[in-house]
Design a protein around this motif. Structure first.
Motif, PDB file in Angstrom:
ATOM      1  N   TRP A 266      23.046  -3.958   7.289  1.00 30.51           N
ATOM      2  CA  TRP A 266      21.675  -2.904   7.572  1.00 30.51           C
ATOM      3  C   TRP A 266      21.530  -2.412   6.043  1.00 30.51           C
ATOM      4  N   LYS A 267      22.704  -1.913   5.423  1.00 33.94           N
ATOM      5  CA  LYS A 267      22.870  -1.341   4.219  1.00 33.94           C
ATOM      6  C   LYS A 267      22.382  -2.343   2.967  1.00 33.94           C
ATOM      7  N   GLY A 268      22.653  -3.572   3.313  1.00 33.99           N
ATOM      8  CA  GLY A 268      22.322  -4.722   2.303  1.00 33.99           C
ATOM      9  C   GLY A 268      20.803  -5.062   2.418  1.00 33.99           C
ATOM     10  N   VAL A 269      20.235  -4.438   3.359  1.00 30.66           N
ATOM     11  CA  VAL A 269      18.802  -5.038   3.419  1.00 30.66           C
ATOM     12  C   VAL A 269      17.856  -4.158   2.666  1.00 30.66           C
ATOM     13  N   GLN A 270      16.851  -4.749   1.870  1.00 31.60           N
ATOM     14  CA  GLN A 270      15.862  -4.007   1.533  1.00 31.60           C
ATOM     15  C   GLN A 270      14.961  -3.302   2.286  1.00 31.60           C
ATOM     16  N   PRO A 271      14.888  -1.983   1.933  1.00 29.19           N
ATOM     17  CA  PRO A 271      14.134  -1.126   2.964  1.00 29.19           C
ATOM     18  C   PRO A 271      12.771  -1.464   3.521  1.00 29.19           C
ATOM     19  N   VAL A 272      11.809  -1.845   2.358  1.00 29.49           N
ATOM     20  CA  VAL A 272      10.550  -1.705   2.378  1.00 29.49           C
ATOM     21  C   VAL A 272      10.023  -3.151   1.563  1.00 29.49           C
ATOM     22  N   SER A 273       9.310  -3.946   2.399  1.00 25.29           N
ATOM     23  CA  SER A 273       8.679  -5.081   1.653  1.00 25.29           C
ATOM     24  C   SER A 273       7.768  -4.822   0.683  1.00 25.29           C
ATOM     25  N   GLU A 274       6.979  -5.820   0.112  1.00 23.25           N
ATOM     26  CA  GLU A 274       5.904  -5.835  -0.470  1.00 23.25           C
ATOM     27  C   GLU A 274       4.848  -5.731   0.325  1.00 23.25           C
ATOM     28  N   PRO A 275       3.444  -5.474   0.168  1.00 26.27           N
ATOM     29  CA  PRO A 275       2.603  -5.303   0.950  1.00 26.27           C
ATOM     30  C   PRO A 275       2.222  -6.975   1.464  1.00 26.27           C
ATOM     31  N   ILE A 276       1.820  -6.911   2.825  1.00 26.60           N
ATOM     32  CA  ILE A 276       1.623  -8.271   3.607  1.00 26.60           C
ATOM     33  C   ILE A 276       0.205  -8.336   3.794  1.00 26.60           C
ATOM     34  N   GLY A 277      -0.423  -9.322   3.400  1.00 24.41           N
ATOM     35  CA  GLY A 277      -2.165  -9.487   3.851  1.00 24.41           C
ATOM     36  C   GLY A 277      -2.890  -8.231   3.772  1.00 24.41           C
ATOM     37  N   GLY A 278      -2.442  -7.068   2.990  1.00 29.26           N
ATOM     38  CA  GLY A 278      -3.297  -5.938   2.860  1.00 29.26           C
ATOM     39  C   GLY A 278      -3.298  -5.287   4.220  1.00 29.26           C
ATOM     40  N   VAL A 279      -2.441  -5.598   5.047  1.00 30.30           N
ATOM     41  CA  VAL A 279      -2.363  -4.684   6.445  1.00 30.30           C
ATOM     42  C   VAL A 279      -0.950  -4.050   6.592  1.00 30.30           C
TER      43      VAL A 279
ATOM     44  N   ALA B 133       8.178  11.272   2.229  1.00 35.97           N
ATOM     45  CA  ALA B 133       8.013  11.667   0.723  1.00 35.97           C
ATOM     46  C   ALA B 133       7.575  10.621  -0.228  1.00 35.97           C
ATOM     47  N   LYS B 134       8.326   9.676   0.117  1.00 37.53           N
ATOM     48  CA  LYS B 134       8.037   8.511  -0.976  1.00 37.53           C
ATOM     49  C   LYS B 134       6.658   7.607  -0.441  1.00 37.53           C
ATOM     50  N   TRP B 135       6.556   7.155   0.681  1.00 41.37           N
ATOM     51  CA  TRP B 135       5.709   6.349   1.340  1.00 41.37           C
ATOM     52  C   TRP B 135       4.235   6.909   1.867  1.00 41.37           C
ATOM     53  N   GLY B 136       4.530   8.327   2.201  1.00 39.92           N
ATOM     54  CA  GLY B 136       3.502   8.891   3.146  1.00 39.92           C
ATOM     55  C   GLY B 136       2.129   8.599   2.763  1.00 39.92           C
ATOM     56  N   ASN B 137       1.909   8.431   1.305  1.00 40.69           N
ATOM     57  CA  ASN B 137       0.508   7.959   0.810  1.00 40.69           C
ATOM     58  C   ASN B 137      -0.086   6.641   1.283  1.00 40.69           C
ATOM     59  N   GLU B 138       0.970   5.848   1.476  1.00 36.22           N
ATOM     60  CA  GLU B 138       0.594   4.667   1.666  1.00 36.22           C
ATOM     61  C   GLU B 138       0.978   4.026   3.068  1.00 36.22           C
ATOM     62  N   ILE B 139       1.725   4.226   3.655  1.00 38.85           N
ATOM     63  CA  ILE B 139       2.165   3.724   4.766  1.00 38.85           C
ATOM     64  C   ILE B 139       2.110   4.953   5.933  1.00 38.85           C
ATOM     65  N   LYS B 140       0.955   4.758   6.326  1.00 39.00           N
ATOM     66  CA  LYS B 140       0.083   5.949   7.346  1.00 39.00           C
ATOM     67  C   LYS B 140       0.582   5.844   8.705  1.00 39.00           C
ATOM     68  N   ASP B 141       1.113   4.469   9.226  1.00 41.42           N
ATOM     69  CA  ASP B 141       1.559   4.373  10.555  1.00 41.42           C
ATOM     70  C   ASP B 141       2.684   3.595  10.484  1.00 41.42           C
ATOM     71  N   ILE B 142       3.542   3.697  11.605  1.00 47.75           N
ATOM     72  CA  ILE B 142       4.766   2.941  11.800  1.00 47.75           C
ATOM     73  C   ILE B 142       4.879   2.456  13.031  1.00 47.75           C
ATOM     74  N   ILE B 143       4.995   1.238  13.171  1.00 52.51           N
ATOM     75  CA  ILE B 143       5.028   0.487  14.522  1.00 52.51           C
ATOM     76  C   ILE B 143       6.748  -0.004  14.658  1.00 52.51           C
ATOM     77  N   ASP B 144       7.271   0.796  15.422  1.00 50.48           N
ATOM     78  CA  ASP B 144       8.643   0.533  15.865  1.00 50.48           C
ATOM     79  C   ASP B 144       8.651  -0.571  16.984  1.00 50.48           C
TER      80      ASP B 144
END
Ligand SMILES: *[C@@H]1O[C@H](CO)[C@@H](O)[C@H](O)[C@H]1NC(C)=O
Ligand SMILES: *[C@@H]1O[C@H](CO)[C@@H](O)[C@H](O)[C@H]1NC(C)=O
Ligand SMILES: *[C@@H]1O[C@H](CO)[C@@H](O)[C@H](O)[C@H]1NC(C)=O
Ligand SMILES: *[C@@H]1O[C@H](CO)[C@@H](O)[C@H](O)[C@H]1NC(C)=O
Length: 641
Positions: free
Chosen positions: A471-484, A505-516
């Motif tokens: 898990w630690k070795g994985v990039q936390p957040v990807s680039e945007p995908i398809g604008g969605v 704090a870091k992503w709150g303006n851009e990632i407005k929803d999380i689907i788990d």
């Protein structure tokens, strides 16, 4: 209303309003009243039969029981019992996996445990009981005697005794008033008539109650319970107006409750029947003789005497059984342990230290829950298979590991505190507690039940070193995908960076929803995202390609979220132009990729290969699982299987 009824109502209403204030002071218990007079008038969405979840329905039966001590016959008790599918393959010596027994509270039902049972029935055999008149159990008998806490405890013990297997221990998982019943069953000093008594290996008390209300409150509560039923129903109707948005629902669910939790609560409220509630509530009230409570809800004596592992779980926003109740219980246990050690000083030293180390924990000024206790079960999940391995291993070593820890063996060095018997048959007393950011309904509030299951009850909440390193070795957040979308790895509450607070704090303006889309595990508290990010749980099974139904559900959810985002972006502050939805499973590659790719194809006009490479570019190296890739091509080939 007829003039006579009206007069009757006028004479009782002043009493009601006096009682109302007192009841609220009582912890809001009375608010549990539901409007429904009986289940025949209930609309389909409220009926306990039709709304019973499939898992529960599949493993339930309605049976008659004669309680061992009172001799009362309860003709139609609903029992959920699911033996662990592998119970026969698991070792039986020295004891089989414990039976998990679920005990609901006043106005509750087995259905409230459904989310927990979904996780836990994979770890152990589970038994859950609807008290008479609750959930799917018949309201019979109707005598008030049958509903005293003592007689319901008797019934519960009788039923457990019918299901528990030879040498099998029991772990009690109880909610609210059910915790008082659990405490009494677990109490070895209580006068049980079951011979031999049940071997209770642990108690998990969710929103526990420390004891009965004080004398004056009891007097007023009793008076209130004399109020005629129709007045009660009027009051309940008033309290419940607004359904899922009503005052009564809010009180249970707490401030952060989502619609699903509120609808569930509304359903549970409507399923609880006034006459049953009145009997159970009445039966829980003690009689005060010279200022001492007798009968009714068990208080101090039951909790203080317990010497099994106890997990107390409170809801921070719980107004029905406020979290300070859990604190009181901890205090009682600590005081009792202190009393015991001073007793021990005057008695033989041997007994004192095996309890002494437990005491250290109980008496610690802070919550000792973080202290790893290698030889003690830390959670129900752990009490299960691991303990077998441990037991088996130590047995093979020829170590006599199963003796009662309070009677230390001869081979043991006096004073050697490092000696901890690996004895899961009678686990020692220990107390852990936790406060979740939730209300009284935390057992079935989707966001918190996961934390509950993950932190305390399920092995899946644990990360082994290998998973953590990956898990630690994985990039936390990807680039945007398809604008969605952006793909994420799961967040972890304990990580310094990829935890909800820092993420928001870091992503709150851009990632407005999380689907788990993870099934049950990785635990973080979605409430810590704050207001800028909405959390959606969409549990799916890992390692196998998602089903068509899952994909349809995901697409549907994303459509809704995007619609909602459009509206929010025009009215809320701090929206980046590039707002997206974050999606995560564990690491955010295979399963996340599959769902995201399906969406790109079905909603954004991508071809299969294009969608797969778009995902892989934003989240290198994309979907790796070849089976997943194959399924994607088949799915969109137009080829019908
Ligand atoms: C319930 O039983 C039905 C029929 O046996 C089965 O198809 C379904 O998967 C079961 N559901 C659950 C949740 O166990
Ligand atoms: C339990 O039930 C028995 C039999 O009906 C009754 O005699 C007894 O009083 C009840 N116990 C309590 C505490 O009400
Ligand atoms: C918007 O963002 C700014 C700076 O990031 C912050 O100070 C402010 O509180 C935010 N406003 C809202 C409504 O979240
Ligand atoms: C994705 O699937 C591949 C192939 O099964 C596997 O090797 C890989 O570990 C998976 N990726 C992650 C991040 O789990």
């Amino acid at each position: 209303m007829s003039p006579r009824l009206f007069t009757a109502a006028r004479t009782v209403v002043p009493q009601t309003s006096v009682g109302l204030g007192l009841t609220l002071a009582l912890g809001g218990a009375l608010i549990l009243y539901r409007m429904a007079k009986n289940r025949t008038t209930m609309p389909g969405s409220r009926d306990p039969e039709t709304t019973d979840p499939a898992l529960l329905r599949n493993h339930s039966e309605i049976k008659s029981f004669k309680a061992a001590r009172s001799g009362i016959t309860f003709p139609g008790i609903r029992i959920f019992y699911r033996r662990h599918p592998k119970a026969d393959e698991l070792p039986k010596a020295p004891a089989p996996l414990p039976l998990l027994v679920f005990i609901h509270g006043l106005g509750g039902s087995v259905a409230q445990f459904h989310p927990l049972l979904t996780s836990l029935s994979n770890s152990a055999s589970c038994l859950a009981i609807d008290f008479p008149g609750c959930g799917r159990s018949q309201f019979a008998p109707t005598s008030w005697d049958a509903y005293t806490t003592e007689n319901l405890t008797d019934l519960t013990e009788t039923i457990i005794n019918d299901y528990v297997e030879e040498d099998q221990g029991v772990v009690l998982v109880a909610h609210s008033m059910g915790t008082a019943i659990a405490a009494d069953i677990a109490n070895k000093r209580a006068a049980h008539r079951l011979i031999p008594p049940l071997n209770v290996m642990g108690v998990i008390a969710i929103c526990p109650l420390s004891g009965p209300p004080p004398e004056a409150a009891v007097r007023n509560f009793r008076r209130l319970l004399w109020v005629p039923e129709f007045v009660f129903n009027l009051w309940r109707a008033w309290d419940r107006r607004g359904g899922p948005k009503s005052a009564s629902v809010k009180r249970f669910v707490g401030p952060g409750g989502d619609l699903e939790a509120r609808e569930l609560q509304d359903r549970f409220n409507s399923q609880s029947r006034t006459p049953v509630f009145r009997r159970m509530a009445w039966g829980s009230l003690p009689v005060y003789i010279d200022g001492k409570p007798t009968g009714g809800l068990f208080g101090k004596s039951s909790w203080a005497d317990l010497d099994v592992p106890i997990f107390l779980i409170g809801g921070h926003h719980d107004t029905v059984t406020p979290p300070k109740e859990a604190g009181k219980i901890e205090e009682m246990l600590r005081a009792a342990a202190n009393g015991r050690i001073s007793e021990n000083k005057h008695h033989e030293a041997g007994a004192s230290y095996s309890e002494g180390s437990a005491l250290g924990e109980a008496a610690a000024p802070v919550n000792p829950s973080s202290v790893p206790r290698e030889h003690l079960p830390q959670s129900v999940g752990e009490i299960s298979q691991d303990d077998f391995a441990r037991k088996k291993a130590s047995q093979e070593n020829g170590e006599d590991s199963f003796e009662d820890p309070t009677t230390p063996g001869d081979h043991q060095e006096p004073g050697s505190l490092s000696y901890i018997p690996s004895q899961p048959i009678h686990p020692r007393k220990m107390v852990k507690s936790a406060l979740l950011p939730a209300g009284h309904a935390l057992m079935y509030t989707p966001a918190t039940v996961r934390i509950l299951a993950g932190l305390y009850l399920s092995r899946e909440g644990k990360w082994d070193v290998k998973n953590l390193a990956k898990w630690k070795g994985v990039q936390p957040v990807s680039e945007p995908i398809g604008g969605v979308f952006r793909a994420l790895k799961t967040l972890r509450e304990v990580d310094e960076e990829h935890c909800p607070k820092v993420f928001a704090a870091k992503w709150g303006n851009e990632i407005k929803d999380i689907i788990d889309i993870s099934h049950a595990d990785p635990v973080y508290d979605p409430q810590s995202f704050g207001n800028s990010i909405k959390y959606h749980k969409f549990p799916t099974v890992s390692k196998i390609p998602p089903t068509d139904a899952e994909v349809a559900g995901f697409i549907n959810l994303v459509d809704k979220v995007r619609e909602d985002q459009k509206q929010r972006s025009s009215s809320e502050a701090n929206w980046s132009e590039d707002y997206v939805i974050g999606v995560h499973c564990h690491y955010g590659f295979n399963r996340t990729g599959y769902f995201v790719v399906c969406y790109l194809i079905e909603r954004c006009g991508y071809g299969v290969q294009k969608a797969i490479s778009t995902f892989a570019e934003a989240r290198p190296n994309g979907i790796r699982h070849s089976h997943f890739l194959d399924r994607l091509f088949v799915r969109y080939s137009g080829f019908k299987e």
